[in-house]
Design a protein around this motif. Sequence first.
Motif, mmCIF file in Angstrom:
data_model
loop_
_atom_site.group_PDB
_atom_site.id
_atom_site.type_symbol
_atom_site.label_atom_id
_atom_site.label_comp_id
_atom_site.label_asym_id
_atom_site.label_seq_id
_atom_site.Cartn_x
_atom_site.Cartn_y
_atom_site.Cartn_z
ATOM 1 N N GLY A 132 9.407 2.890 4.852
ATOM 2 C CA GLY A 132 8.695 4.592 5.043
ATOM 3 C C GLY A 132 8.467 5.070 4.270
ATOM 4 O O GLY A 132 8.866 5.616 3.129
ATOM 5 N N THR A 133 8.622 5.836 5.006
ATOM 6 C CA THR A 133 8.804 7.770 4.536
ATOM 7 C C THR A 133 10.101 8.137 4.218
ATOM 8 O O THR A 133 10.821 9.560 3.898
ATOM 9 C CB THR A 133 8.435 8.294 5.847
ATOM 10 O OG1 THR A 133 8.347 8.311 7.416
ATOM 11 C CG2 THR A 133 7.046 8.502 5.588
ATOM 12 N N ASN B 55 1.032 -1.609 0.249
ATOM 13 C CA ASN B 55 -0.082 -0.115 -0.348
ATOM 14 C C ASN B 55 0.819 1.511 0.017
ATOM 15 O O ASN B 55 0.486 2.713 -0.472
ATOM 16 C CB ASN B 55 -0.813 0.002 1.521
ATOM 17 C CG ASN B 55 -0.350 -0.083 3.087
ATOM 18 O OD1 ASN B 55 0.530 -0.361 2.443
ATOM 19 N ND2 ASN B 55 -1.538 0.042 3.232
ATOM 20 N N ARG B 56 2.326 1.004 0.201
ATOM 21 C CA ARG B 56 3.062 2.184 0.025
ATOM 22 C C ARG B 56 3.219 2.393 -1.187
ATOM 23 O O ARG B 56 4.540 4.465 -1.467
ATOM 24 C CB ARG B 56 3.678 1.912 1.415
ATOM 25 C CG ARG B 56 3.809 2.003 2.896
ATOM 26 C CD ARG B 56 4.269 2.237 4.073
ATOM 27 N NE ARG B 56 4.746 1.082 4.663
ATOM 28 C CZ ARG B 56 5.847 0.590 4.918
ATOM 29 N NH1 ARG B 56 6.459 1.549 5.718
ATOM 30 N NH2 ARG B 56 5.803 -0.864 4.963
ATOM 31 N N ARG C 168 7.899 -3.647 -2.508
ATOM 32 C CA ARG C 168 6.683 -3.295 -0.588
ATOM 33 C C ARG C 168 8.426 -1.932 -0.550
ATOM 34 O O ARG C 168 9.490 -2.476 -1.026
ATOM 35 C CB ARG C 168 7.433 -4.067 -0.429
ATOM 36 C CG ARG C 168 8.463 -4.995 0.619
ATOM 37 C CD ARG C 168 8.092 -5.993 1.158
ATOM 38 N NE ARG C 168 9.241 -6.723 1.862
ATOM 39 C CZ ARG C 168 9.657 -6.765 3.022
ATOM 40 N NH1 ARG C 168 8.995 -6.060 3.813
ATOM 41 N NH2 ARG C 168 10.678 -7.044 3.826
ATOM 42 N N ASP C 169 7.319 -0.711 -0.113
ATOM 43 C CA ASP C 169 8.791 0.151 0.412
ATOM 44 C C ASP C 169 8.603 -0.573 1.996
ATOM 45 O O ASP C 169 8.270 -1.390 3.052
ATOM 46 C CB ASP C 169 7.985 1.132 0.404
ATOM 47 C CG ASP C 169 8.649 1.651 1.448
ATOM 48 O OD1 ASP C 169 9.556 2.548 1.467
ATOM 49 O OD2 ASP C 169 7.336 3.471 1.430
#
Length: 105
Positions: free
Chosen positions: A48-49, A9-10, A44-45
């Motif tokens: 995160g940010t 979802n990222r 996939r990430d």
Amino acid sequence: MDFQFNSDNRIDGTDAMAEQAEARTRERLARFEDRLTRVEVHVRDIDGTTNGAEGVEAAIEARPAGGQPVAVTDRGAKPEAAINGALKKLVMRLDSDFGKADRVR
């Protein structure tokens, strides 16, 4: 050879990204196409940010006809870089696996 693309979802797994990943995968695995039943690409990430130099991971699983699945992973700053790195590893692995199988015959 069936192709499946998944992203978390990222990661913005747009249709364009999926089409680009499929085209690149089919191009790199063309010589193995008749020996593979399915290829799955998972992106996939992992940071995160933070968005670091190796913040995206690509895992590719290839399923040879009548054999055990072969899986590889690679990391990169962008999904395309991670996918390309994983494809490079997968091609080397399939060359080795199929080469050994051909020599045994």
